[in-house]
Write a protein that holds these residues in place. Sequence first.
Motif, short mmCIF file in Angstrom:
data_model
loop_
_atom_site.label_atom_id
_atom_site.label_comp_id
_atom_site.label_asym_id
_atom_site.label_seq_id
_atom_site.Cartn_x
_atom_site.Cartn_y
_atom_site.Cartn_z
N VAL A 64 0.71 -4.41 -5.13
CA VAL A 64 1.47 -5.52 -5.70
C VAL A 64 2.98 -5.33 -5.67
O VAL A 64 3.73 -6.28 -5.91
N SER A 65 3.47 -4.13 -5.37
CA SER A 65 4.90 -3.87 -5.51
C SER A 65 5.73 -4.39 -4.35
O SER A 65 6.94 -4.53 -4.46
N ALA A 66 5.12 -4.63 -3.21
CA ALA A 66 5.90 -5.07 -2.06
C ALA A 66 5.23 -6.27 -1.38
O ALA A 66 4.01 -6.30 -1.21
N SER A 67 6.06 -7.22 -0.98
CA SER A 67 5.52 -8.42 -0.35
C SER A 67 4.99 -8.13 1.05
O SER A 67 4.21 -8.90 1.60
N ASN A 68 5.43 -7.02 1.64
CA ASN A 68 4.99 -6.68 3.00
C ASN A 68 3.79 -5.74 3.01
O ASN A 68 3.48 -5.16 4.04
N SER A 69 3.13 -5.58 1.89
CA SER A 69 1.93 -4.74 1.84
C SER A 69 0.87 -5.36 2.73
O SER A 69 0.56 -6.54 2.63
N SER A 70 0.31 -4.56 3.63
CA SER A 70 -0.63 -5.10 4.61
C SER A 70 -2.07 -5.10 4.14
O SER A 70 -2.93 -5.68 4.78
N MET A 71 -2.35 -4.44 3.01
CA MET A 71 -3.72 -4.35 2.52
C MET A 71 -3.83 -4.87 1.09
O MET A 71 -2.90 -4.74 0.29
N SER A 72 -4.99 -5.42 0.79
CA SER A 72 -5.27 -5.86 -0.57
C SER A 72 -5.73 -4.66 -1.40
O SER A 72 -6.01 -3.59 -0.87
N LEU A 73 -5.81 -4.87 -2.72
CA LEU A 73 -6.25 -3.79 -3.60
C LEU A 73 -7.66 -3.33 -3.27
O LEU A 73 -7.95 -2.13 -3.28
N SER A 74 -8.55 -4.27 -2.93
CA SER A 74 -9.93 -3.89 -2.61
C SER A 74 -9.99 -3.07 -1.32
O SER A 74 -10.78 -2.13 -1.20
N GLU A 75 -9.14 -3.43 -0.34
CA GLU A 75 -9.10 -2.66 0.90
C GLU A 75 -8.52 -1.27 0.69
O GLU A 75 -9.05 -0.28 1.20
N LEU A 76 -7.45 -1.19 -0.08
CA LEU A 76 -6.86 0.11 -0.42
C LEU A 76 -7.87 1.00 -1.14
O LEU A 76 -7.97 2.19 -0.87
N SER A 77 -8.61 0.40 -2.05
CA SER A 77 -9.58 1.16 -2.85
C SER A 77 -10.71 1.71 -1.97
O SER A 77 -11.21 2.82 -2.22
N ALA A 78 -11.11 0.95 -0.95
CA ALA A 78 -12.19 1.40 -0.07
C ALA A 78 -11.77 2.65 0.71
O ALA A 78 -12.54 3.63 0.80
N VAL A 79 -10.55 2.65 1.25
CA VAL A 79 -10.07 3.83 1.97
C VAL A 79 -9.87 4.99 1.01
O VAL A 79 -10.25 6.13 1.29
N SER A 80 -9.30 4.70 -0.16
CA SER A 80 -9.04 5.74 -1.15
C SER A 80 -10.32 6.44 -1.59
O SER A 80 -10.35 7.66 -1.75
N ALA A 81 -11.39 5.68 -1.77
CA ALA A 81 -12.66 6.25 -2.21
C ALA A 81 -13.18 7.27 -1.20
O ALA A 81 -13.69 8.33 -1.56
N ALA A 82 -13.04 6.96 0.10
CA ALA A 82 -13.50 7.89 1.13
C ALA A 82 -12.63 9.14 1.18
O ALA A 82 -13.14 10.25 1.34
N VAL A 83 -11.33 8.97 1.04
CA VAL A 83 -10.41 10.11 1.09
C VAL A 83 -10.61 11.02 -0.11
O VAL A 83 -10.60 12.25 0.01
N ARG A 84 -10.84 10.44 -1.28
CA ARG A 84 -10.95 11.20 -2.52
C ARG A 84 -12.35 11.72 -2.80
O ARG A 84 -12.57 12.45 -3.78
N SER A 85 -13.31 11.38 -1.94
CA SER A 85 -14.70 11.80 -2.20
C SER A 85 -14.85 13.31 -2.18
O SER A 85 -15.71 13.88 -2.85
N VAL A 86 -14.02 13.98 -1.38
CA VAL A 86 -14.02 15.45 -1.32
C VAL A 86 -12.57 15.90 -1.27
O VAL A 86 -11.75 15.32 -0.57
N SER A 87 -12.25 16.96 -2.03
CA SER A 87 -10.88 17.46 -2.05
C SER A 87 -10.52 18.13 -0.73
O SER A 87 -11.34 18.83 -0.13
N GLY A 88 -9.30 17.90 -0.25
CA GLY A 88 -8.83 18.57 0.95
C GLY A 88 -9.38 18.00 2.24
O GLY A 88 -9.92 18.71 3.08
N ARG A 89 -9.26 16.70 2.41
CA ARG A 89 -9.79 16.04 3.61
C ARG A 89 -8.79 16.08 4.75
O ARG A 89 -7.58 16.18 4.55
N ASN A 90 -9.31 15.98 5.98
CA ASN A 90 -8.47 15.81 7.16
C ASN A 90 -8.41 14.31 7.45
O ASN A 90 -9.43 13.70 7.80
#
Length: 328
Positions: free
Chosen positions: A83-109
Motif C-alpha cells: 500500500v505504500s507506493a502507487s507503483n507496487s506491482s503486486m497485490s497483498l495476496s500475491e505478496l503473501s503467496a511468495v512470502s509464505a514459500a520463502v518463509r516456510s523454511v529458514s535460510g532459503r535460496n
Amino acid sequence: MKSNTNTKLILFHPSITSKSAATAATHHRLWFFFFLSFFTIAFSLTLFSSSLHSSSSSSSSASSASPSFPPHVAAALLHYAAVSASNSSMSLSELSAVSAAVRSVSGRNLLVFGLSHESLLWRSINFAGRTVFVDENSYAVSKFEQANPGVEAYDVVFSTRVSQAGELLRYYRTQHECRPVQNLLFSDCKLGINDLPNFVYETDWDVILVDGPSGFSGESPGRMSAIFTAAVLARSKRDVKSKKKTDVFVHEFGRKVERVYSEEFLCKEKLVEVVGELAHFSVAAEEGGAGSPEEVMFCRNSKGLSENFAPVTGGDDEDGGVESVDDD
C-alpha cells in the motif's frame, strides 16, 4: 714478664660453596616464577577462549532454534509493500503467496528475475538465506547495488523478443540443447540464459520468482528465457534423489506469453494455485536423459505449439505484445 702487645685480627670469608648455593637458589626461584607466570597466563587464555566458544555456541543454538522471521513483522512488511507506493506491482495476496514459500523454511535460496518495488521486501523476508536478483537494466542494477550494500544483483542481456515467442516455441522442440535437465552455463539453447555467474547454475534454488524482464511490447525481451531458465534450474538440482521441489512463481500470468510459456515449461500438472496475476508451480528435480526426441519435452500434455502467436512490431500491449486468443 713481658706482655704480648700483638693484636690478632680474625676475618671470616664466605666460602665458595655457600656463594654457589645462594646463586643456584636464586636461579631456581626465577625459573619457578617464570613457569608459574607462564602457566597462569596460559590457563587464563584457555579459560577466556572456552568462555567465548561457549557463548558463541549458545548464541548459535539460540539463533537456530528461533523462528525464521516474526510473523507480525512479516505481516507489516507485506502490508506496507502493498500500500505504500502507487507503483507496487503486486497485490497483498500475491505478496503473501511468495512470502509464505520463502518463509516456510529458514535460510532459503531465492532467485528473482526482475528488480521492482518489492525487491527489498524479498531480501528482508529471506534475511537468513541468499537472495539473488537478475535484471535486464544494467543501470538499475548498479543503482540498486549502490543504495543497498551487500545485495547480489546481476544484469543480463536478453536476445529474445516478444514478437519471437511462437518461433522460439517451435525452435526448442528440435534442439537437444534445450533439454529439461542440463547445466545452462554450457548450453547454446536460444531460450537459455547462460552468461550469469557460475554459482547461479550450481545452486539448488528453493524459490524462483519470475517478475521480469519487461514484456509489454513486441520489441520487449519478454519472459520466455526467464521462464525456460527457471524450469531448467528447478529440474537440474544436484540432489536428485531427495526429490526436493522448487517453488516457481510467474507474475503477470494473465498475459499470453507468460501463460503459454509457463504451461509449456513449468507444466499445468505442476500448477499449485493462481493468486491474482501470480501463478505458483512446484517443480521437482529430475534425472538427465540420453537425448531422444521425446526428451526435449518438459510436460506430458504440451499444447504450446497450437497457440497462435501473431507477430507484433511495437507498442505497449497488456497482452504481452501478442494477439490474444480465447482459452479452450
